[in-house]
Design an enzyme around this catalytic site. Structure first.
Site, PDB file in Angstrom:
ATOM      1  N   HIS A 376       0.849  -1.190   0.000  1.00 38.50           N
ATOM      2  CA  HIS A 376       0.000   0.000   0.000  1.00 38.50           C
ATOM      3  C   HIS A 376       0.881   1.234   0.000  1.00 38.50           C
ATOM      4  O   HIS A 376       1.762   1.381   0.844  1.00 38.50           O
ATOM      5  CB  HIS A 376      -0.913   0.005   1.239  1.00 38.50           C
ATOM      6  CG  HIS A 376      -1.878   1.144   1.235  1.00 38.50           C
ATOM      7  ND1 HIS A 376      -2.104   1.940   2.330  1.00 38.50           N
ATOM      8  CD2 HIS A 376      -2.675   1.630   0.255  1.00 38.50           C
ATOM      9  CE1 HIS A 376      -2.998   2.866   2.023  1.00 38.50           C
ATOM     10  NE2 HIS A 376      -3.362   2.696   0.778  1.00 38.50           N
ATOM     11  N   GLU A 378       0.062   4.926   0.194  1.00 39.18           N
ATOM     12  CA  GLU A 378      -0.734   6.154   0.333  1.00 39.18           C
ATOM     13  C   GLU A 378       0.241   7.313   0.178  1.00 39.18           C
ATOM     14  O   GLU A 378       1.300   7.324   0.818  1.00 39.18           O
ATOM     15  CB  GLU A 378      -1.416   6.188   1.699  1.00 39.18           C
ATOM     16  CG  GLU A 378      -2.139   7.480   2.015  1.00 39.18           C
ATOM     17  CD  GLU A 378      -3.185   7.867   0.979  1.00 39.18           C
ATOM     18  OE1 GLU A 378      -4.125   7.090   0.778  1.00 39.18           O
ATOM     19  OE2 GLU A 378      -3.066   8.954   0.364  1.00 39.18           O
ATOM     20  N   HIS A 446      -6.230   4.150  -6.022  1.00 38.76           N
ATOM     21  CA  HIS A 446      -7.318   4.883  -5.356  1.00 38.76           C
ATOM     22  C   HIS A 446      -7.124   6.385  -5.510  1.00 38.76           C
ATOM     23  O   HIS A 446      -6.014   6.860  -5.714  1.00 38.76           O
ATOM     24  CB  HIS A 446      -7.385   4.492  -3.878  1.00 38.76           C
ATOM     25  CG  HIS A 446      -8.152   3.218  -3.693  1.00 38.76           C
ATOM     26  ND1 HIS A 446      -9.108   3.054  -2.722  1.00 38.76           N
ATOM     27  CD2 HIS A 446      -8.124   2.064  -4.384  1.00 38.76           C
ATOM     28  CE1 HIS A 446      -9.617   1.842  -2.815  1.00 38.76           C
ATOM     29  NE2 HIS A 446      -9.039   1.211  -3.822  1.00 38.76           N
ATOM     30  N   GLU A 447      -8.246   7.098  -5.407  1.00 39.76           N
ATOM     31  CA  GLU A 447      -8.269   8.547  -5.684  1.00 39.76           C
ATOM     32  C   GLU A 447      -7.599   8.830  -7.026  1.00 39.76           C
ATOM     33  O   GLU A 447      -6.662   9.631  -7.132  1.00 39.76           O
ATOM     34  CB  GLU A 447      -7.609   9.365  -4.553  1.00 39.76           C
ATOM     35  CG  GLU A 447      -8.306   9.270  -3.230  1.00 39.76           C
ATOM     36  CD  GLU A 447      -7.924   8.001  -2.451  1.00 39.76           C
ATOM     37  OE1 GLU A 447      -6.782   7.554  -2.574  1.00 39.76           O
ATOM     38  OE2 GLU A 447      -8.796   7.459  -1.742  1.00 39.76           O
ATOM     39  N   GLU A 465     -10.275   3.193  -8.043  1.00 41.44           N
ATOM     40  CA  GLU A 465     -11.428   3.659  -7.282  1.00 41.44           C
ATOM     41  C   GLU A 465     -12.143   4.718  -8.137  1.00 41.44           C
ATOM     42  O   GLU A 465     -12.610   4.386  -9.204  1.00 41.44           O
ATOM     43  CB  GLU A 465     -10.969   4.165  -5.913  1.00 41.44           C
ATOM     44  CG  GLU A 465     -12.057   4.142  -4.864  1.00 41.44           C
ATOM     45  CD  GLU A 465     -11.589   4.767  -3.564  1.00 41.44           C
ATOM     46  OE1 GLU A 465     -10.689   5.605  -3.575  1.00 41.44           O
ATOM     47  OE2 GLU A 465     -12.148   4.414  -2.509  1.00 41.44           O
ATOM     48  N   GLU A 471     -16.355   1.702   1.762  1.00 37.47           N
ATOM     49  CA  GLU A 471     -15.797   2.356   2.956  1.00 37.47           C
ATOM     50  C   GLU A 471     -16.744   3.405   3.544  1.00 37.47           C
ATOM     51  O   GLU A 471     -16.730   3.645   4.748  1.00 37.47           O
ATOM     52  CB  GLU A 471     -14.432   2.973   2.638  1.00 37.47           C
ATOM     53  CG  GLU A 471     -14.485   4.090   1.629  1.00 37.47           C
ATOM     54  CD  GLU A 471     -13.101   4.518   1.125  1.00 37.47           C
ATOM     55  OE1 GLU A 471     -12.158   3.743   1.247  1.00 37.47           O
ATOM     56  OE2 GLU A 471     -12.999   5.635   0.595  1.00 37.47           O
TER      57      GLU A 471
END
Ligand code: NOJ
Length: 664
Positions: A376, A378, A446-447, A465, A471
């Site tokens: 992951h 982020e 994501h995003e 995403e 979520e």
């Protein structure tokens, strides 16, 4: 990518090259595009079976410094060609995609002294069209700046549309609103519209490369939509240098909502795979140290509730091995999460685990259990910080057997400045995917910006995403996703490619936020694994909520890669049934879901092989099930069926049915 057939056929085009009006017809003769020049302005219109569905719509650009590039053109030359090929999809909703089209390239030149050139390329498929602008290399147009793209879509009448507003969205994670086109805000694409019972249109884009994301805005309250590109922070839309091309503007034309989902125009308009050997790109269902963070049981950052510990990860690996999950996602494993991480994204370090996460020990353990660790990254939107670490990070993951990385950009702006769908963002996301491909890393982004089919070219871009996912059912102040949401997104965001929605939650409440909970029945959570397409799919819940629940069998059985997809029934915003055939055998999986209304749907099984016998294991809403009052009852029933059978799906309010169909 293996091409199965490639036939460049003779030109099927009817080109009435009268003064300045040119016509192209689809291979099946049903869709027709007319292009031409009126007072120097290029235009197009579209007809279906002789009826106009897009009226005269103008094309062109305004360059920086009020330099018009839309009203002084003449046609210099027209080229046409036809193509019919099928290409293999390393993963997908079916094995191959049919890419059959007729194409017309209209070479334009300015009539006045500048004599700058631009080509309009139209590709007409049996289920819609794509067109784009080409700016050839030329003396009088080298570097240029697009201040505005003027492309129009002049819709006939005032269709109903499902949309999310571009300027009030966080990461495209909104609930879709239904309204008439004339009262739309500036909206993101895909924009899906119902013109009437037998005509559905979706406008989107394909192959967004070094350009800016497309949005649409109605012109002065009319039903003519105009392109509205996502700008840089300085206001410019696109910085370009010839030779240059825009992304494709696409219009799917379908007679039913279900047919929208079967169009592969967007994929076809992307380049073939740049990755020759795709054997390392493997779909799969995984679990994650994830829902616990969203509930507030675990933290991403360090402390007594830190979720990404060695012991916890090994517990998840054991569970994955026991139930056949391909991987375990671990969030919060690396330095950078302590404090306000979405503001301080530059503090993320993608090769430095927290001290209580022994990556060597964990990765060795995962290997012995034949489970993959899913990384992951982020970034908190700190794109530059991430770019500076891409090579070292991916090398590090190669070393520890991490072959898939989920990326994230939780900040409204990249580098505190630029929008995700701006040309800046487009360049950043592309750099990540290309670098990942170099290191054989699969990306779940994501995003993101809204996807545009790039996974054909880079099949390591597996899921994204850009959708309001599961979520929100853990913490959203508005209470979670209303039941209608999942009956809309397959026809809107879903048309842009795989959605990492992460269904599969079994425990619906969050003690820390009692007003927020999953607004489905349990059977609907199962069905969503089929309805929402993603080749990488995470069973969202904490593992302790799965064991000893017979419904879990559906989650552990359901594949994520398909040989064929059919949509037996669908009504946008009300219900949808999706049936998908496994790639590895003759089995089918069906998911049927409804909105907040209970309903009975008929599932016609004519898609099954004739004269074959099947066993259907049906996971349905149990007696008294209701998403509000009694969401958990699931009844499991096994019956024998064949292609002449019909199954009545009795869906509870907010409910669903999931079926495993195995060939006997
Ligand atoms: C938002 C993502 O959608 C979610 O999946 C992730 O857990 C958090 N960001 C933290 O990165």
């Amino acid at each position: 990518m293996k091409k199965i057939i490639f036939i460049l056929t003779a030109i099927l085009l009817i080109s009435c090259n009268t003064e300045s009006k040119n016509v192209l017809v689809a291979p099946n003769g049903k869709i027709y595009v007319e292009t031409g020049i009126e007072d120097g302005k290029p235009f197009y219109l579209v007809k279906l079976n002789g009826n106009t569905i897009i009226e005269k719509s103008y094309l062109g650009f305004l360059f920086k410094n009020n330099d018009s590039f839309f009203d002084d053109f003449i046609i210099e030359k027209i080229n046409t060609k036809s193509v019919s090929e099928k290409w293999y999809q390393p993963w997908g909703e079916e094995l191959t995609a049919d890419n059959t089209y007729n194409e017309m390239t209209i070479q334009l030149i300015e009539n006045s002294c500048k004599k700058r050139k631009m080509n309009l390329v139209f590709r007409l498929f049996n289920d819609g069209l794509g067109f784009r602008y080409e700016f050839p290399e030329q003396e009088n147009l080298k570097n240029f700046v697009i201040a505005d793209e003027l492309t129009e879509f002049a819709l006939v009448g005032n269709p109903k549309a499902w949309s999310i507003p571009t300027n009030r969205t966080n990461y495209f994670e909104n609930l879709y609103k239904k309204s008439y086109v004339t009262s739309l805000d500036t909206v993101s694409t895909p924009l899906t519209m119902e013109v009437n019972d037998s005509l559905f249109l979706t406008i989107h884009e394909a192959n967004l490369t070094d350009y800016a994301g497309l949005n649409l805005t109605p012109k002065q309250g009319s039903s003519t939509l105009k392109a509205d590109l996502t700008p840089w922070s300085t206001g410019e839309k696109v910085f370009a240098k010839t030779p240059f091309v825009s992304s494709w503007r696409t219009i799917i034309i379908a007679k039913s909502a279900g047919d929208l989902m079967l169009s592969r125009i967007m994929l076809n308009l992307n380049e073939p795979s740049k990755i020759e050997d795709t054997s390392w790109i493997q779909p799969g269902r995984y679990i994650g140290i994830w829902w616990g963070m969203h509930l507030g049981n675990y933290t991403w950052g360090q402390g007594p509730k830190h979720g990404a510990t060695t012991a916890n990860t090994m517990r998840y690996i054991d569970f994955a091995a026991k139930y056949g999950f391909s991987g375990v996602l671990v969030e919060g494993w690396n330095v950078g999460w302590d404090g306000d991480w979405s503001t301080n994204g530059h503090q993320f370090n993608f090769t430095k685990p927290y001290p209580d996460f022994d990556i060597k020990k964990i990765s060795e353990y995962a290997t012995t259990k034949n489970v993959k660790l899913i990384g992951h990254n982020e970034t908190g939107g700190a794109a530059k910080n991430y770019e500076s670490q891409l090579d070292s990070a991916f090398k590090f993951y190669n070393k520890y057997g991490v072959t898939t990385v989920k990326t994230g950009y939780v900040n409204a702006l990249l580098d505190h400045k630029e929008q995700h769908a701006s040309q800046y963002g487009v360049r950043h996301y592309r750099k990540v995917i290309e670098t990942a491909a170099k290191y054989k890393i699969v990306i779940d982004n994501h995003e993101p910006m809204i996807p545009t089919g790039l996974q054909r070219t880079y099949p390591n871009l597996m899921s994204q995403e850009g959708v309001r996912g599961q979520e929100y059912d853990a913490w959203s102040p508005d209470g979670g996703n209303p039941p209608e949401h999942t009956t809309i997104i397959p026809f809107t965001r879903g048309l842009a490619g795989p959605m990492d929605f992460t269904p599969g939650t079994f425990n619906f409440s969050n003690p820390a936020k009692p007003e927020t909970h999953v607004q489905t029945t349990l059977a609907k959570q199962l069905a969503l694994s089929v309805v929402i397409y993603s080749p990488l799919q995470m069973a969202s819940d904490m593992i302790e909520n799965y064991e000893n629940n017979p419904a879990f069998e559906f989650i552990t059985s359901c594949p994520t890669n398909w040989a064929k997809t059919v949509i037996p029934a669908a009504k946008i915003g009300d219900f949808i049934i999706v049936a998908r055939k496994d790639r590895k055998n003759e089995n089918w999986f069906v998911g049927g879901i409804t909105d907040e209304n209970a309903r009975e749907l008929n599932l016609n099984l004519s898609f099954l092989e004739k004269d074959a016998k099947y066993r259907a294991k049906i996971f349905k809403d149990g007696k008294g099930a209701d998403y509000k009052t009694n969401p958990y009852p699931v009844e499991i029933e096994t019956i024998e069926i064949n292609s002449n059978s019909n199954i009545k799906l009795n869906l509870a309010a907010g409910g669903g049915t999931a079926i495993i169909i195995s060939k006997i």
